[in-house]
Design a protein around this motif. Structure first.
Motif, short mmCIF file in Angstrom:
data_model
loop_
_atom_site.label_atom_id
_atom_site.label_comp_id
_atom_site.label_asym_id
_atom_site.label_seq_id
_atom_site.Cartn_x
_atom_site.Cartn_y
_atom_site.Cartn_z
N GLU A 1 0.82 -1.22 0.00
CA GLU A 1 0.00 0.00 0.00
C GLU A 1 0.85 1.27 0.00
O GLU A 1 0.58 2.21 -0.74
CB GLU A 1 -0.91 0.01 1.23
CG GLU A 1 -1.77 1.27 1.33
CD GLU A 1 -2.64 1.27 2.56
OE1 GLU A 1 -3.34 2.28 2.79
OE2 GLU A 1 -2.62 0.26 3.30
N HIS A 2 1.88 1.30 0.82
CA HIS A 2 2.63 2.54 1.00
C HIS A 2 3.84 2.66 0.07
O HIS A 2 4.54 3.66 0.11
CB HIS A 2 3.10 2.66 2.45
CG HIS A 2 1.98 2.63 3.43
ND1 HIS A 2 1.03 3.62 3.48
CD2 HIS A 2 1.65 1.72 4.39
CE1 HIS A 2 0.15 3.35 4.44
NE2 HIS A 2 0.51 2.19 5.01
N ALA A 3 4.10 1.63 -0.73
CA ALA A 3 5.20 1.73 -1.70
C ALA A 3 4.77 2.62 -2.86
O ALA A 3 3.58 2.71 -3.20
CB ALA A 3 5.58 0.34 -2.21
N GLU B 1 8.58 0.81 1.79
CA GLU B 1 9.57 1.25 0.81
C GLU B 1 10.82 0.38 0.87
O GLU B 1 11.41 0.04 -0.16
CB GLU B 1 9.94 2.72 1.07
CG GLU B 1 8.82 3.69 0.73
CD GLU B 1 9.18 5.13 1.07
OE1 GLU B 1 10.30 5.36 1.59
OE2 GLU B 1 8.35 6.03 0.85
N MET B 2 11.25 0.00 2.07
CA MET B 2 12.40 -0.88 2.22
C MET B 2 12.13 -2.25 1.62
O MET B 2 12.99 -2.85 0.95
CB MET B 2 12.78 -1.00 3.69
CG MET B 2 13.37 0.26 4.30
SD MET B 2 13.61 0.10 6.09
CE MET B 2 14.76 -1.26 6.16
N CYS B 3 10.92 -2.76 1.82
CA CYS B 3 10.55 -4.07 1.28
C CYS B 3 10.57 -4.04 -0.25
O CYS B 3 11.05 -4.97 -0.90
CB CYS B 3 9.17 -4.48 1.80
SG CYS B 3 8.63 -6.11 1.28
N LEU C 1 23.59 -3.73 -5.22
CA LEU C 1 24.44 -2.85 -4.41
C LEU C 1 23.73 -1.55 -4.04
O LEU C 1 23.66 -1.17 -2.86
CB LEU C 1 25.74 -2.54 -5.14
CG LEU C 1 26.65 -1.51 -4.47
CD1 LEU C 1 27.07 -1.98 -3.09
CD2 LEU C 1 27.87 -1.21 -5.33
N SER C 2 23.18 -0.86 -5.04
CA SER C 2 22.51 0.41 -4.76
C SER C 2 21.28 0.20 -3.88
O SER C 2 20.95 1.05 -3.05
CB SER C 2 22.11 1.10 -6.06
OG SER C 2 21.23 0.29 -6.82
N ASP C 3 20.59 -0.97 -4.05
CA ASP C 3 19.42 -1.27 -3.21
C ASP C 3 19.85 -1.44 -1.75
O ASP C 3 19.21 -0.92 -0.84
CB ASP C 3 18.73 -2.54 -3.69
CG ASP C 3 18.23 -2.42 -5.12
OD1 ASP C 3 17.98 -1.27 -5.55
OD2 ASP C 3 18.09 -3.44 -5.80
N LEU C 4 20.94 -2.17 -1.53
CA LEU C 4 21.42 -2.40 -0.17
C LEU C 4 21.87 -1.10 0.48
O LEU C 4 21.63 -0.87 1.67
CB LEU C 4 22.57 -3.41 -0.18
CG LEU C 4 22.22 -4.83 -0.67
CD1 LEU C 4 23.45 -5.70 -0.71
CD2 LEU C 4 21.15 -5.46 0.22
N GLU C 5 22.51 -0.26 -0.29
CA GLU C 5 22.95 1.03 0.25
C GLU C 5 21.75 1.88 0.68
O GLU C 5 21.75 2.50 1.74
CB GLU C 5 23.77 1.78 -0.80
CG GLU C 5 24.32 3.11 -0.33
CD GLU C 5 25.08 3.85 -1.42
OE1 GLU C 5 25.69 4.88 -1.12
OE2 GLU C 5 25.06 3.38 -2.59
N LYS C 6 20.71 1.86 -0.15
CA LYS C 6 19.51 2.65 0.14
C LYS C 6 18.81 2.16 1.41
O LYS C 6 18.48 2.96 2.30
CB LYS C 6 18.55 2.60 -1.05
CG LYS C 6 17.28 3.40 -0.85
CD LYS C 6 16.38 3.28 -2.08
CE LYS C 6 15.06 4.03 -1.85
NZ LYS C 6 14.18 3.90 -3.04
N ALA D 1 14.15 -8.61 8.02
CA ALA D 1 12.70 -8.84 8.12
C ALA D 1 12.01 -8.42 6.83
O ALA D 1 11.11 -9.13 6.33
CB ALA D 1 12.13 -8.08 9.32
N GLN D 2 12.41 -7.31 6.26
CA GLN D 2 11.79 -6.86 5.01
C GLN D 2 12.22 -7.72 3.83
O GLN D 2 11.45 -7.92 2.88
CB GLN D 2 12.15 -5.39 4.76
CG GLN D 2 11.63 -4.43 5.81
CD GLN D 2 10.15 -4.62 6.08
OE1 GLN D 2 9.32 -4.71 5.17
NE2 GLN D 2 9.79 -4.72 7.37
N TYR D 3 13.42 -8.28 3.90
CA TYR D 3 13.89 -9.19 2.86
C TYR D 3 13.05 -10.46 2.86
O TYR D 3 12.59 -10.94 1.80
CB TYR D 3 15.37 -9.49 3.08
CG TYR D 3 15.97 -10.47 2.11
CD1 TYR D 3 15.97 -10.24 0.74
CD2 TYR D 3 16.56 -11.65 2.57
CE1 TYR D 3 16.53 -11.15 -0.15
CE2 TYR D 3 17.13 -12.56 1.70
CZ TYR D 3 17.11 -12.30 0.34
OH TYR D 3 17.66 -13.19 -0.54
N GLU D 4 12.81 -11.02 4.06
CA GLU D 4 11.98 -12.23 4.17
C GLU D 4 10.54 -11.93 3.75
O GLU D 4 9.87 -12.77 3.13
CB GLU D 4 12.01 -12.75 5.60
CG GLU D 4 13.36 -13.27 6.05
CD GLU D 4 13.84 -14.45 5.23
OE1 GLU D 4 12.97 -15.22 4.74
OE2 GLU D 4 15.06 -14.62 5.05
#
Length: 656
Positions: A470-472, A508-510, A531-536, A590-593
């Motif tokens: 919803e919030h993405a 947004e992180m998910c 890489l850029s995703d992990l940095e963010k 947690a967001q990765y899972e």
């Protein structure tokens, strides 16, 4: 024909006088005087045999020995009638009484002995006289190294004091302490007004009052008020701070002195302070007036910090003089100082206090409505097609400044011209956004089919997660065409929020971790493409824990210091640092899972989207609607946007 002649004459280069011509003319005159007044132009050099022959005939009236090595031979008047001397007498360069011949005799003592011997043998009756003679040319040649050194010194001093072509006070070495401010008055009036400044409603309201101060000072002074000394425009680069200052100059219709903070800085000690004094002196003479100092952080940095030159730093001296001039001694002089900077955090606290810069006007990045106004200003000179949607472009460019929008409009016109179009179409603007945000398209980059497949599923993972949460931010476009340093990209349409809640940041992180999660779900392998995703996400998680206090374990505490004074001190213990690292890692995992779970539940749709992306390379929002169906959250967000347009007051909330 006459018009053509007139145009040709007007295009001819105009004659410009140069002072160096005078020096050249004087040098030529001196050389000519030396050349023609020497009387030696008709003189002929003779050999030893010729000299002995003239000596024997007793035709010599006198011999002048110059510098102990050359003998000038003078002939008697009665002997000048001989045929051998006629050619010299008839020469145009010969003057009466000058020498006829030059004889280089070598050793002086041998020459005198030979003359004395011939005098006794032939009864010679002439005199011999010794002279030391130097020419002006030889003198100049001797001093030439010193002349060159002086000339080089004057040249560099002139360049350092304002340029070789400098005019007025700034172009001469003796006027180096004069102000370099550019004056705009009734003769060179600024044509920019508030009508040329789109958006910035709050900032325009503040500076309009400054214009009113200058136009009607009695309105405020009659009640006992004092006119503000200065206003500081603060904001990110490209938001229109300088444009706003120009609009103030155009509206106020008073003398306007414009310069940059670096114009005060010079290699000579005391020059910056001298220029500050001269600037305020000129402004006071033309009162009421405005002084605008752009990039004031060049001289306004906090004193005592990062100073490597000791206590007599030239920048600090300049700042001290500026503080003195703005200190309010001349309250009856209507001079207002405007300054602009995007580094307000480094400015000296004495410069920021009331009485110097009474007002600080924050010029923020434009919101969606202001961006629409800015677009309408910059598209006026463009030939637009009918399919251009300004409202959509304003939505598509969150975080763009006014300068970015101007660049985007220009880039769109260049793209349309490059493709041979007669007008600028909507797609040209979208391509311009891609060019500015993503970089230049790399059509020749070699990517293997297996790599392309991984990239397609990576980008499809981002798109799927953002569509499901919803919030993405809702997706606009996905591409696997390489641009700049990225191998693929997804463009979103983020909502412009004044505050951000925990659930919104986690969504947004998910969505950001959706790319790596898709690789794990489809190939059971992960790559370096995230890489850029992990940095963010790492920055987001760290901000949630250490800045915003959004973590339950650490509680409502922040380790952020807005004054910037904690650079050398860690504001938490080692145990807290371990807790911070643990909570950041826990939040990201947690967001990765969560992303893996969502993609696992929609594996078939993810595969369909990736295959479509491999086929087309670029897909849009309507393609996702065909696969996933209409996004249920879009209607809710549209209602929120409509409600925001009706809001007239918002409680101020500070957000980093």
């Amino acid at each position: 024909m006459s018009d053509l002649k007139k145009d040709s004459n007007s295009n001819m280069p105009k004659f410009k006088f140069n002072a160096y011509w005078i020096y050249g003319a004087i040098f030529v005159i001196i050389m000519a005087f030396q050349f023609f007044s020497s009387g030696d132009l008709a003189t002929k050099s003779i050999s030893k045999n010729e000299f002995n022959e003239i000596l024997k005939e007793n035709d010599i009236s006198k011999i002048v020995v110059l510098n102990n090595n050359i003998a000038q031979i003078y002939i008697k008047k009665e002997a000048q009638k001989k045929e051998r001397y006629r050619k010299t007498i008839n020469s145009a360069f010969y003057t009466q009484g000058s020498s006829f011949y030059d004889y280089n005799f070598g050793d002086l003592q041998n020459f005198e002995n030979n003359i004395e011997k011939s005098r006794q043998e032939n009864g010679l009756d002439f005199d011999i006289k010794n002279e030391n003679k130097t020419s002006i040319f030889d003198t100049i040649l001797g001093f030439l190294p010193f002349i060159i050194l002086i000339g080089v010194w004057l040249f560099f001093m002139k360049r350092m004091s304002g340029g070789a072509g400098g005019s007025g006070g700034g172009g001469q070495i003796f006027s180096i302490g004069k102000s370099k401010a550019k004056l705009f008055d009734k003769d060179t009036k600024v044509k920019t007004t508030f009508a040329n400044v789109a958006g910035l409603e709050g900032a325009k309201e503040e500076v309009q009052e400054i214009v009113d101060f200058l136009k009607n000072p009695e309105k405020y002074t009659s009640l006992g008020g004092k006119i503000p000394k200065g206003a500081l425009l603060v904001g990110p680069p490209g938001t229109g701070k300088t444009l706003l200052a120009k609009a103030v100059a155009g509206e106020a219709d008073v003398p306007f002195f414009s310069l940059s903070g670096s114009d005060f800085v010079e290699m000579f000690v005391g020059v910056g302070a001298s220029r500050v004094r001269d600037l305020f002196k000129q402004a006071a003479q033309k009162s009421p007036s405005i002084i605008f100092i752009d990039e004031i952080d060049a001289i306004g940095r906090a004193r005592g910090k990062n100073s490597m030159t000791g206590g007599n730093d030239e920048r600090e001296n300049t700042l001290n003089q500026l503080l003195t001039e703005m200190d309010g001694f001349g309250t009856d002089v209507n001079v207002i100082v405007l300054a602009a900077t995007n580094r307000a955090d480094v400015l000296d606290s004495a410069l920021m206090r009331a009485g110097r810069f009474d007002r600080q006007i924050y010029v923020d990045l434009p919101n969606i409505n202001e961006r629409k106004e800015i677009f309408e200003v910059h598209i006026k000179p463009l030939k637009l097609a009918e399919d251009v949607k300004i409202g959509f472009l304003a939505q598509q460019t969150p975080g763009f400044s006014g300068a970015d929008i101007a660049n985007m409009c220009n880039e769109a016109a260049l793209i349309a011209a490059r493709n041979g179009k007669k007008a600028v179409h909507h797609q040209d603007f979208l391509d311009a956004v891609d060019r500015i945000v993503g970089g230049l398209e790399k059509k020749n980059k070699v990517i293997t089919p297996s790599e392309k497949k991984v990239i397609a599923f990576h980008e499809a993972g981002h798109a799927t997660i953002s569509w499901m949460l919803e919030h993405a931010a809702p997706l606009v476009k996905v591409t696997i065409v390489p641009r700049g340093q990225s191998l693929g990209a997804a463009w979103y349409l983020p909502a412009e929020r004044m505050i951000v809640q925990t659930e919104q940041m986690l969504d947004e992180m998910c969505a950001t971790m959706g790319g790596r999660a898709a690789e794990k779900v489809m190939f059971d392998k992960i790559s370096t493409g995230a890489l850029s995703d992990l940095e963010k996400v790492t920055k987001q998680a760290r901000a949630m824990v250490t800045v915003y206090g959004l973590n339950e374990e650490l509680g409502n505490i922040t380790y952020y210091d807005s004054s910037g004074n904690d650079g050398f001190v860690k504001p938490y213990s080692e145990d807290t640092a371990k807790s911070i690292d643990k909570e950041i890692s826990k939040m990201i995992e947690a967001q990765y899972e969560r992303a893996i779970q969502i993609l696992g539940d929609n594996r078939d749709k993810l595969t369909t989207l990736a295959e479509l992306l491999l086929e087309k390379e670029v897909i849009f929002k309507n393609d996702l609607e065909k696969i996933f169906g209409k996004r249920p959250f879009d209607d809710v967000q549209a209602e929120i946007i409509e409600e925001k347009k009706d809001v007239t007051s918002v409680e101020p909330t500070t957000e980093k």
